[in-house]
Design an enzyme around this catalytic site. Structure first.
Site, PDB file in Angstrom:
ATOM      1  N   LYS A  54      37.352  74.666 -19.941  1.00  0.00           N
ATOM      2  CA  LYS A  54      36.054  74.747 -19.252  1.00  0.00           C
ATOM      3  C   LYS A  54      36.230  74.979 -17.748  1.00  0.00           C
ATOM      4  O   LYS A  54      35.323  75.454 -17.076  1.00  0.00           O
ATOM      5  CB  LYS A  54      35.270  73.450 -19.486  1.00  0.00           C
ATOM      6  CG  LYS A  54      34.863  73.240 -20.939  1.00  0.00           C
ATOM      7  CD  LYS A  54      34.192  71.872 -21.100  1.00  0.00           C
ATOM      8  CE  LYS A  54      33.952  71.556 -22.567  1.00  0.00           C
ATOM      9  NZ  LYS A  54      33.565  70.146 -22.751  1.00  0.00           N
ATOM     10  N   PHE A  94      49.500  70.136 -18.338  1.00  0.00           N
ATOM     11  CA  PHE A  94      50.664  69.271 -18.553  1.00  0.00           C
ATOM     12  C   PHE A  94      50.293  68.085 -19.442  1.00  0.00           C
ATOM     13  O   PHE A  94      50.997  67.759 -20.411  1.00  0.00           O
ATOM     14  CB  PHE A  94      51.185  68.819 -17.181  1.00  0.00           C
ATOM     15  CG  PHE A  94      52.047  67.582 -17.172  1.00  0.00           C
ATOM     16  CD1 PHE A  94      53.164  67.473 -17.990  1.00  0.00           C
ATOM     17  CD2 PHE A  94      51.755  66.526 -16.311  1.00  0.00           C
ATOM     18  CE1 PHE A  94      53.963  66.326 -17.970  1.00  0.00           C
ATOM     19  CE2 PHE A  94      52.551  65.388 -16.283  1.00  0.00           C
ATOM     20  CZ  PHE A  94      53.648  65.284 -17.116  1.00  0.00           C
ATOM     21  N   ASP A  99      50.149  65.434 -24.645  1.00  0.00           N
ATOM     22  CA  ASP A  99      49.252  64.597 -25.443  1.00  0.00           C
ATOM     23  C   ASP A  99      49.160  65.117 -26.878  1.00  0.00           C
ATOM     24  O   ASP A  99      49.166  64.329 -27.834  1.00  0.00           O
ATOM     25  CB  ASP A  99      47.860  64.577 -24.801  1.00  0.00           C
ATOM     26  CG  ASP A  99      46.919  63.572 -25.448  1.00  0.00           C
ATOM     27  OD1 ASP A  99      47.294  62.396 -25.535  1.00  0.00           O
ATOM     28  OD2 ASP A  99      45.817  63.962 -25.852  1.00  0.00           O
ATOM     29  N   ASP A 103      49.990  62.959 -30.202  1.00  0.00           N
ATOM     30  CA  ASP A 103      48.964  62.745 -31.233  1.00  0.00           C
ATOM     31  C   ASP A 103      49.197  63.577 -32.487  1.00  0.00           C
ATOM     32  O   ASP A 103      48.448  63.452 -33.453  1.00  0.00           O
ATOM     33  CB  ASP A 103      47.574  63.088 -30.672  1.00  0.00           C
ATOM     34  CG  ASP A 103      47.113  62.112 -29.601  1.00  0.00           C
ATOM     35  OD1 ASP A 103      47.731  61.043 -29.477  1.00  0.00           O
ATOM     36  OD2 ASP A 103      46.141  62.427 -28.891  1.00  0.00           O
ATOM     37  N   ARG A 108      43.844  73.089 -30.289  1.00  0.00           N
ATOM     38  CA  ARG A 108      43.393  72.788 -28.931  1.00  0.00           C
ATOM     39  C   ARG A 108      42.654  74.027 -28.441  1.00  0.00           C
ATOM     40  O   ARG A 108      43.169  75.125 -28.508  1.00  0.00           O
ATOM     41  CB  ARG A 108      44.599  72.468 -28.040  1.00  0.00           C
ATOM     42  CG  ARG A 108      44.332  72.460 -26.549  1.00  0.00           C
ATOM     43  CD  ARG A 108      43.564  71.247 -26.102  1.00  0.00           C
ATOM     44  NE  ARG A 108      44.251  69.990 -26.313  1.00  0.00           N
ATOM     45  CZ  ARG A 108      43.681  68.800 -26.094  1.00  0.00           C
ATOM     46  NH1 ARG A 108      42.431  68.736 -25.678  1.00  0.00           N
ATOM     47  NH2 ARG A 108      44.349  67.681 -26.308  1.00  0.00           N
ATOM     48  N   ASP A 170      46.200  53.425 -24.027  1.00  0.00           N
ATOM     49  CA  ASP A 170      45.497  54.026 -25.158  1.00  0.00           C
ATOM     50  C   ASP A 170      46.401  54.109 -26.396  1.00  0.00           C
ATOM     51  O   ASP A 170      46.005  53.741 -27.502  1.00  0.00           O
ATOM     52  CB  ASP A 170      45.004  55.423 -24.760  1.00  0.00           C
ATOM     53  CG  ASP A 170      44.006  55.991 -25.760  1.00  0.00           C
ATOM     54  OD1 ASP A 170      43.444  55.228 -26.560  1.00  0.00           O
ATOM     55  OD2 ASP A 170      43.786  57.212 -25.737  1.00  0.00           O
ATOM     56  N   LYS A 196      42.927  56.822 -17.663  1.00  0.00           N
ATOM     57  CA  LYS A 196      43.290  58.034 -18.406  1.00  0.00           C
ATOM     58  C   LYS A 196      42.422  59.241 -18.047  1.00  0.00           C
ATOM     59  O   LYS A 196      42.871  60.375 -18.156  1.00  0.00           O
ATOM     60  CB  LYS A 196      43.209  57.771 -19.911  1.00  0.00           C
ATOM     61  CG  LYS A 196      43.748  58.920 -20.756  1.00  0.00           C
ATOM     62  CD  LYS A 196      43.728  58.623 -22.239  1.00  0.00           C
ATOM     63  CE  LYS A 196      44.132  59.850 -23.037  1.00  0.00           C
ATOM     64  NZ  LYS A 196      44.133  59.593 -24.483  1.00  0.00           N
ATOM     65  N   PHE A 238      30.840  59.433 -17.709  1.00  0.00           N
ATOM     66  CA  PHE A 238      31.104  60.710 -18.389  1.00  0.00           C
ATOM     67  C   PHE A 238      31.837  60.486 -19.714  1.00  0.00           C
ATOM     68  O   PHE A 238      31.497  61.081 -20.736  1.00  0.00           O
ATOM     69  CB  PHE A 238      31.946  61.607 -17.468  1.00  0.00           C
ATOM     70  CG  PHE A 238      32.377  62.904 -18.099  1.00  0.00           C
ATOM     71  CD1 PHE A 238      31.529  64.000 -18.118  1.00  0.00           C
ATOM     72  CD2 PHE A 238      33.636  63.024 -18.671  1.00  0.00           C
ATOM     73  CE1 PHE A 238      31.926  65.202 -18.702  1.00  0.00           C
ATOM     74  CE2 PHE A 238      34.039  64.217 -19.265  1.00  0.00           C
ATOM     75  CZ  PHE A 238      33.184  65.313 -19.274  1.00  0.00           C
ATOM     76  N   ASP A 242      30.815  61.150 -23.598  1.00  0.00           N
ATOM     77  CA  ASP A 242      31.667  61.914 -24.515  1.00  0.00           C
ATOM     78  C   ASP A 242      31.856  61.165 -25.830  1.00  0.00           C
ATOM     79  O   ASP A 242      31.778  61.752 -26.906  1.00  0.00           O
ATOM     80  CB  ASP A 242      33.046  62.134 -23.862  1.00  0.00           C
ATOM     81  CG  ASP A 242      33.459  63.590 -23.870  1.00  0.00           C
ATOM     82  OD1 ASP A 242      32.589  64.454 -23.708  1.00  0.00           O
ATOM     83  OD2 ASP A 242      34.656  63.849 -24.054  1.00  0.00           O
ATOM     84  N   ASP A 243      32.111  59.865 -25.719  1.00  0.00           N
ATOM     85  CA  ASP A 243      32.306  59.031 -26.911  1.00  0.00           C
ATOM     86  C   ASP A 243      31.035  58.999 -27.755  1.00  0.00           C
ATOM     87  O   ASP A 243      31.084  59.088 -28.984  1.00  0.00           O
ATOM     88  CB  ASP A 243      32.671  57.590 -26.509  1.00  0.00           C
ATOM     89  CG  ASP A 243      34.060  57.478 -25.896  1.00  0.00           C
ATOM     90  OD1 ASP A 243      34.803  58.478 -25.881  1.00  0.00           O
ATOM     91  OD2 ASP A 243      34.403  56.373 -25.431  1.00  0.00           O
TER      92      ASP A 243
END
Length: 361
Positions: A54, A94, A99, A103, A108, A170, A196, A238, A242-243
């Site tokens: 974005k 990065f 990440d 995960d 992506r 996390d 994070k 924010f 998002d959650d």
């Protein structure tokens, strides 16, 4: 000009700076006598991982410099502001490359995660390091003689460390393969979000712009501390948004299918549910959260609706908006700048808040 076409033009102008920076980085590699296949590999790494998102973080640097200076930027000023914006995007790249490996993610930005490309695999570890170090090469190359050089280096280092601390909390709180809701809490969620996400997504772009504009630190009422005190709660708000959208937003709205429940994410929704759950509801959450099972996910979602999580979110959003506006209003509406000096302006923070308040995607 409509706001949407203006937005497109802003993005295109910003995007046009990336090939210049990429070519400079590859030319530096070539100057070290690196072979052709190394240059090709590095080019692929840069092109695949840095542009294409974005670009909100990078564009925020340019927007903030323009607001602080209160005028259109010269070509040189624009290039330097855009360079710092791209440095934020390099940092994001990065983080995302590494990440995704941690995960074991599959896609992506609508394409395969970088480490899953043919021949890449764990070379992506080193490639992520090279994305990070590109930041410091570019800042040195273009800001070495600027008074803000040391501050910028320190800012990127500190922000990277903060984000890595947040990632650690996390990862050990909510591993995808081991569900333990006793480790979750709204306090833990807040800590993860601040470290994070909030530092690198909100404070970093604004602080980088402030340093470029020459805003000095101050022993009393330090403008950087003031900016941080507004931007960290803004970043927290924010992420809570998002959650919530991961649970309540449709794929048409948010451009993806929400997976926080099946992925055992330490999200605002589950932590709010845990804070309000009866013993019976807690039993349902323990039995169903973080399971790779559509029926279990549906049971959690039904419980969220039963507990009226949307209403609790609405209350959270209104309180967060009022709190952040209150903080913004501590900045003088018409700040008086000493001769030739740039000062902090409310507009920087209002523009951030307006972009995210009541957003649906």
């Amino acid at each position: 000009m409509s706001s949407s076409s203006s937005k497109v033009q802003k993005r295109q102008k910003f995007e046009a700076v990336f090939p210049v920076l990429r070519d400079e980085l590859v030319a530096h590699l070539a100057a070290q006598g690196m072979p052709e296949d190394a240059k090709e590999w590095y080019t692929k790494n840069l092109d695949y991982n840095v542009p294409g998102g974005k670009l909100n973080r990078g564009l925020a640097v340019v927007d903030t410099v323009e607001i602080l200076k209160g005028r259109s930027l010269t070509d040189e000023e624009y290039f330097k502001a855009a360079l710092l914006g791209w440095c934020v995007e390099f940092l994001q790249a990065f983080f995302l490359v590494s990440d995704d490996m941690m995960d074991q993610s599959v896609t992506r930005r609508g394409q395969p995660c970088y480490y899953r490309l043919e021949r890449v695999n764990l070379i992506a570890v080193n490639d992520s390091f090279m994305l990070e170090m590109a930041i410091y090469y570019l800042i040195k190359s273009h800001f070495r003689s600027d008074p803000c050089y040391g501050y910028l280096i320190e800012l990127f280092h500190e922000t990277t460390y903060q984000t890595e601390i947040g990632q650690l909390i996390d990862l050990i709180t909510a591993p995808e393969d081991h569900v333990d809701l006793s480790k979750f809490s709204l306090e833990k969620h807040k800590l993860i979000v601040i470290y994070k996400t909030a530092y690198y997504s909100f404070y970093l772009p604004v602080a980088a712009a402030m340093y470029m504009c020459g805003i000095p630190h101050s022993a009393s009422n330090d403008p950087y501390e003031l900016a941080r005190s507004i931007l960290i709660p803004l970043g927290e708000y924010f992420q809570v948004q998002d959650d919530f959208l991961d649970f309540a937003g449709t794929p048409e709205q948010i451009g993806k299918i929400g997976t926080d429940i099946i992925d055992n994410k330490c999200s605002w929704c589950i932590n709010t549910a845990l804070a309000h759950a009866t013993p019976e509801q807690r039993t349902v959450l323990d039995a169903n959260y973080g399971r790779k099972d559509a029926a279990a996910e549906a049971r959690v979602k039904a419980l969220y609706h039963e507990m009226d999580i949307p209403k609790l979110y609405e209350q959270y959003e209104e309180a967060a908006y009022k709190r952040i506006m209150g903080l913004i209003e501590t900045i003088p509406a018409e700040p008086v700048a000493p001769q030739g000096q740039v000062v902090l302006k409310r507009e920087v923070f209002v523009s951030f808040l307006q972009k995210i308040y009541k957003r649906t995607k």
